[in-house]
Design an enzyme around this catalytic site. Structure first.
Site, PDB file in Angstrom:
ATOM      1  NE  ARG A   1      -1.808  -2.187   2.909  1.00  0.00           N
ATOM      2  CZ  ARG A   1      -2.206  -3.421   2.678  1.00  0.00           C
ATOM      3  NH1 ARG A   1      -3.389  -3.647   2.235  1.00  0.00           N
ATOM      4  NH2 ARG A   1      -1.423  -4.433   2.933  1.00  0.00           N
ATOM      5  CB  THR A   2       3.278   2.555   2.456  1.00  0.00           C
ATOM      6  OG1 THR A   2       2.458   2.078   3.528  1.00  0.00           O
ATOM      7  CG2 THR A   2       3.845   3.902   2.837  1.00  0.00           C
TER       8      THR A   2
ATOM      9  CE  LYS B   1      19.386  -4.055   8.787  1.00  0.00           C
ATOM     10  NZ  LYS B   1      18.871  -4.497  10.064  1.00  0.00           N
TER      11      LYS B   1
ATOM     12  NE  ARG C   1       7.071   0.883   4.908  1.00  0.00           N
ATOM     13  CZ  ARG C   1       5.850   0.361   4.977  1.00  0.00           C
ATOM     14  NH1 ARG C   1       5.637  -0.891   4.630  1.00  0.00           N
ATOM     15  NH2 ARG C   1       4.821   1.084   5.382  1.00  0.00           N
TER      16      ARG C   1
ATOM     17  CG  HIS D   1       3.608   4.202   8.750  1.00  0.00           C
ATOM     18  ND1 HIS D   1       3.743   5.048   7.673  1.00  0.00           N
ATOM     19  CD2 HIS D   1       3.094   3.037   8.261  1.00  0.00           C
ATOM     20  CE1 HIS D   1       3.331   4.422   6.580  1.00  0.00           C
ATOM     21  NE2 HIS D   1       2.942   3.214   6.909  1.00  0.00           N
TER      22      HIS D   1
HETATM   23  C1  NCD Z   1       1.778  -1.046   8.383  1.00  0.00           C
HETATM   24  C2  NCD Z   1       3.282  -0.873   8.364  1.00  0.00           C
HETATM   25  O1  NCD Z   1       3.951  -1.250   7.413  1.00  0.00           O
HETATM   26  O2  NCD Z   1       3.742  -0.315   9.331  1.00  0.00           O
HETATM   27  N1  NCD Z   1       1.203  -1.163   7.142  1.00  0.00           N
HETATM   28  C3  NCD Z   1       1.037  -0.077   6.337  1.00  0.00           C
HETATM   29  O3  NCD Z   1       1.898   0.754   6.157  1.00  0.00           O
HETATM   30  N2  NCD Z   1      -0.165   0.065   5.753  1.00  0.00           N
HETATM   31  C4  NCD Z   1       1.325  -2.018   9.380  1.00  0.00           C
HETATM   32  C5  NCD Z   1       1.772  -3.440   9.282  1.00  0.00           C
HETATM   33  O4  NCD Z   1       2.724  -3.787   8.596  1.00  0.00           O
HETATM   34  O5  NCD Z   1       1.133  -4.252   9.955  1.00  0.00           O
END
Ligand code: NCD
Length: 324
Positions: free
Chosen positions: A55-56, A83, A105, A133
């Protein structure tokens, strides 16, 4: 407000409301045949994802493209460099490419913060380890406002694996800023040690909290971050902390059910709840694009201190193709 968005705590109430109001304007675009604005034409945004994401990542990409930015997707997976070095080397590469904004991310908490010290462009935290987040919290607040109006005094329950959840931490910070009352609910093993210092209440008893809740946000059990056994087994977890139809029935009539995704159907949330009329889970994804457009627009959209001061320019209400 700095030029970065690293933490939900960076946002004053005015900043947060400006982002949400801007997102409301931008959401109107999605009803139009041409969903694009020229606002960030000529700007370059790099999506730098060291952790998996469905999604993100696509949401940031859609947001940047709808604002006409050039988007570079860096696939950081599979790097054999350690890293810290890898991140710094990558940062210097991005700098050399003239990235105006970097969406990152990373599995290490604090990585976006380090990156912000190395590059001139804006850094947006798209999830760092178990830390934060912030754009997820913004899209969650946006979704809540759409259903409930002003969030002052609204009661939000955040339920499940709070210990490993950057979504929970950012939501607690932002919802507090917006005046909501948050209760996190989890077994004692899945609450962080410093929970007393968080600006929220906490409970181990989901059934006691649900009847007094306007929003229930279920969290995924993050097995990939677990190095120990935090509960006896999945069935037991589900029985105590899962949201099933019987539990959903005790919510007030107006209450909504949220989940940031990805869901473990049958574990923290029953399929019939996820697919019910009270669930706004799919809408959260839609709203994510508008909210990320607002963040990118306000951080990169021109003048130096875009967030916190300027009203929306006229161009925001017009599409490139002139479609009504
Ligand atoms: C979350 C994340 O990656 O922190 N998902 C997201 O960004 N929609 C939550 C998760 O991974 O459970």
């Amino acid at each position: 407000m700095t030029r970065h968005l690293l933490s939900a705590a960076d946002l004053s109430r005015d900043d947060a409301v400006l982002i949400l109001d801007t997102a409301t304007e931008l959401a109107r675009l999605s009803d139009r045949p041409i969903k694009k604005l020229p606002t960030l034409r000529g700007r370059t945004i790099v999506n730098l994802f060291f952790e998996d994401s469905t999604r993100t990542r696509s949401s940031f990409e859609a947001a940047a493209k709808r604002l006409s930015a050039d988007v570079i997707n860096f696939s950081a997976k599979g790097s054999s460099v350690s890293k810290g070095e890898s991140l710094k080397d990558t940062a210097l590469t991005l700098e050399a490419m003239g990235a105006d904004g970097v969406v990152i991310r990373h599995e290490a908490s604090g990585a976006p913060h380090r990156l912000a010290g190395w590059i001139k462009g804006s850094v947006v935290n798209a999830g760092d380890g178990t830390h934060e987040h912030p754009t997820q919290a913004l899209l969650d607040a946006f979704t809540m406002r759409r259903h409930l109006g002003n969030l002052d005094g609204r009661r939000v329950a955040i339920v499940g694996d709070v210990l490993h959840s950057r979504v929970a931490r950012s939501n607690v910070l932002l919802l507090r800023t917006l005046g909501a009352d948050v209760t996190v609910v989890a077994p004692p093993t899945l609450l962080p040690v410093g929970i007393d210092g968080w600006s929220c209440a906490y409970s181990y008893d989901l059934d006691a909290v649900l009847p007094k809740t306007d929003v229930v946000m279920m969290l995924r059990v993050q097995r990939e971050r677990m190095n120990a056994s935090y509960f006896p087994n999945a069935r037991e977890y589900s029985r105590r902390y899962g949201l099933d139809a019987a539990r959903m029935a005790v919510l007030p009539d107006h209450a909504i059910v949220m989940h940031p995704g990805p869901m473990n159907r049958g574990m923290e949330i029953a399929a019939e709840v996820a697919d019910s009329a009270r669930s706004v889970i799919v809408e959260q994804v839609t709203n994510g694009v508008s909210v990320r457009m607002a963040v990118l627009y306000l951080l990169l959209g021109g003048s130096e201190s875009a967030i916190g001061v300027e009203p929306l320019p006229d161009e925001l209400t017009e599409t490139e193709g002139g479609a009504a």
